[in-house]
Design an enzyme around this catalytic site. Structure first.
Site, PDB file in Angstrom:
ATOM      1  N   GLU A 139      10.156   6.827 -17.633  1.00 18.83           N
ATOM      2  CA  GLU A 139       8.811   7.352 -17.852  1.00 18.83           C
ATOM      3  C   GLU A 139       8.279   6.940 -19.219  1.00 18.83           C
ATOM      4  OE1 GLU A 139       8.716  11.639 -16.820  1.00 18.83           O
ATOM      5  OE2 GLU A 139      10.680  11.243 -15.931  1.00 18.83           O
ATOM      6  N   LYS A 189      17.609  20.066 -13.137  1.00 13.61           N
ATOM      7  CA  LYS A 189      16.865  18.821 -13.328  1.00 13.61           C
ATOM      8  C   LYS A 189      17.739  17.676 -13.838  1.00 13.61           C
ATOM      9  CE  LYS A 189      13.298  18.204 -12.507  1.00 13.61           C
ATOM     10  NZ  LYS A 189      12.062  18.252 -13.305  1.00 13.61           N
ATOM     11  N   SER A 203      16.274  19.805 -18.176  1.00 12.26           N
ATOM     12  CA  SER A 203      15.112  20.647 -18.470  1.00 12.26           C
ATOM     13  C   SER A 203      15.540  21.817 -19.336  1.00 12.26           C
ATOM     14  CB  SER A 203      14.497  21.160 -17.164  1.00 12.26           C
ATOM     15  OG  SER A 203      13.611  22.243 -17.412  1.00 12.26           O
ATOM     16  N   HIS A 210       0.820  -1.214   0.000  1.00  9.61           N
ATOM     17  CA  HIS A 210       0.000   0.000   0.000  1.00  9.61           C
ATOM     18  C   HIS A 210       0.858   1.270   0.000  1.00  9.61           C
ATOM     19  CE1 HIS A 210      -3.372  -2.661   1.029  1.00  9.61           C
ATOM     20  NE2 HIS A 210      -2.561  -3.177   1.950  1.00  9.61           N
TER      21      HIS A 210
END
Length: 471
Positions: A289, A282, A276, A155
């Protein structure tokens, strides 16, 4: 030139030509088409439908076409619709009138079905090698950090400490099942439709079994109608790809989270990270992803083909042309995902210190402590209640670990229990120390000493077995 246009007097409408054209997609099947055609030629010769000279001329022309396909020297003609008609026309240009005999006893229906099976078989073999490569990368990661402790969660909440190697080997198990699914699909698709014709079967006495074995199929298909209209193997391969994509997506999700500085468990290799255009700080795990995103694409391709097939009557329908692109796209998409994930895993940097600190938090060793009480005679439900009450009290006092619970805390929890054995333990002067020792990460790991558990010895054995299996 329309090779199928004998019964038509006029030209096709350009709009019909446009919707029927597939050469931009199916030219990927060129080598498979040439392989199938060569076997068909040998079958025609065995059936005495070609002379030896005609056979040799056709096989020589097909071989030269193969060389040109490999070298990228073929000029694909969109007016010829697809890869099959393009190659037949190119063959006739090279060998002359005998080229018109290539299609004897064959329909594009059984030709396409054969090409797709040949493509699927060789592509599945390539994917198996890439799956094996990712498994080896995961085993390598687990071996380099065999003692690293990860906070196991359920969870998304702290659960129990596990070895990082144990967690990583869970993905190896998933990928092994993926390999098995592809192998199962190949075992079912490995039959030859050649000789099925358009729907009723070829009008000549081909030795279909010999042609099938020529192409390394297990044998010929049993029913000509099913042979030309069956795309179950497309669904099976896309289902295997979609499920594999889901597995890769889960791993990508974890890498993305773990690489966040708030966790700091891992650092994605620089070659697999992006920056970025606006924010100089970044370091984004973009490939992880994208693997997640491509898993959704694979699911969409699978559902699209299932929707395509569900209402089709027998036998061949032109709708089936729309099953080709999803198959090609799906297997290519999975290949990209496997390659990207393998590269990330191979170069992943692990912070064992950050992992261990997190594994010790959230009272993650509470289950081990309750198990220790059970070993000393306390009923499990009461042991669960006692430890839960101690956890609640420590939280209220701002204490973060069961290893910090004092003798008084344990003695009070045991004394107030309804379990007579628990009350008896309260009188043991060493019980507090025993429970604190049982609350360590090492003790918690050691307790899971069962097949498939995270005890260090079990994980070492599992790693050894995985290395042996993967070669």
């Amino acid at each position: 030139m329309r090779l199928w246009g004998g019964r038509f007097a006029g030209p096709s409408d350009p709009r019909a030509d446009e919707i029927g054209r597939s050469i931009d997609v199916d030219r990927v099947l060129a080598l498979d088409d040439l392989e199938g055609s060569a076997a068909h030629v040998r079958g025609l010769f065995s059936a005495r439908l070609l002379t030896a000279e005609e056979r040799d001329a056709l096989l020589g022309g097909l071989a030269s076409l193969r060389d040109d396909v490999v070298a990228g020297r073929i000029d694909w003609d969109p007016s010829l619709e697809d890869v099959h008609l393009n190659l037949e026309a190119a063959l006739s240009e090279r060998v002359g009138a005998v080229g018109a005999k290539l299609h004897t006893g064959r329909s594009r229906n059984d030709q396409v079905a054969t090409d797709l099976r040949l493509f699927a078989r060789r592509t599945a073999a390539d994917l198996d090698a890439r799956l094996l490569g990712l498994e080896r990368a995961l085993v390598g990661l687990a071996s380099r950090h065999a003692g690293a402790v990860l906070p196991g969660t359920t969870h998304l909440q702290p659960a129990q400490p596990v070895l990082l190697a144990h967690h990583v080997l869970a993905y190896v198990e998933m990928l092994e099942r993926d390999r098995g699914r592809f192998a199962d699909a190949v075992a079912r698709l490995n039959v030859s439709p050649l000789g099925s014709g358009a729907v009723a079967g070829a009008g000549f006495r081909f030795d279909r079994a010999a042609v099938a074995h020529d192409l390394a199929f297990d044998g010929p298909t049993a029913n000509s109608i099913d042979a030309t209209s069956d795309r179950d193997f497309v669904v099976e391969l896309l289902a295997a790809a979609a499920l594999c994509g889901a597995h890769l997506s889960r791993l990508g999700e974890e890498i993305a989270w773990w690489s966040n500085p708030a966790f700091g468990f891992v650092r994605v290799p620089e070659g697999f990270a992006t920056g970025s255009s606006m924010m100089p700080n970044k370091r984004n795990p973009d490939p992880a992803e994208l693997v997640r995103g491509k898993a959704a694409r694979l699911t969409g391709l699978l559902t699209g083909v299932l929707g395509l097939l569900k209402g089709l009557p027998l036998a061949y329908q032109r709708d089936l042309q729309e099953s080709v692109e999803p198959l090609l796209d799906g297997l290519a998409t999975l290949r990209l995902s496997l390659d990207a994930m393998t590269g990330m895993v191979e170069g992943l940097e692990v912070s064992e210190e950050r992992m261990r600190a997190a594994a010790s938090s959230g009272f993650s060793t509470a289950t081990a402590v309750s198990d220790l009480l059970v070993e000393r005679g306390v009923a499990f439900r009461e042991a669960h209640r006692i430890v839960g009450a101690v956890v609640r009290g420590l939280e209220d006092d701002g204490v973060g670990a069961l290893t910090e619970a004092g003798d008084t805390v344990w003695r009070e929890a045991l004394t107030t229990s309804a379990d007579t054995c628990a009350r008896g333990l309260a009188a043991d002067p060493g019980i507090g120390q025993a429970l604190r020792e049982g609350a360590t990460v090492e003790a918690s790991l050691a307790r899971a000493d069962v097949v498939g558990g995270t005890a260090p010895g079990r994980v070492v054995a599992a790693l050894d077995e995985a290395r042996a299996r993967l070669g």
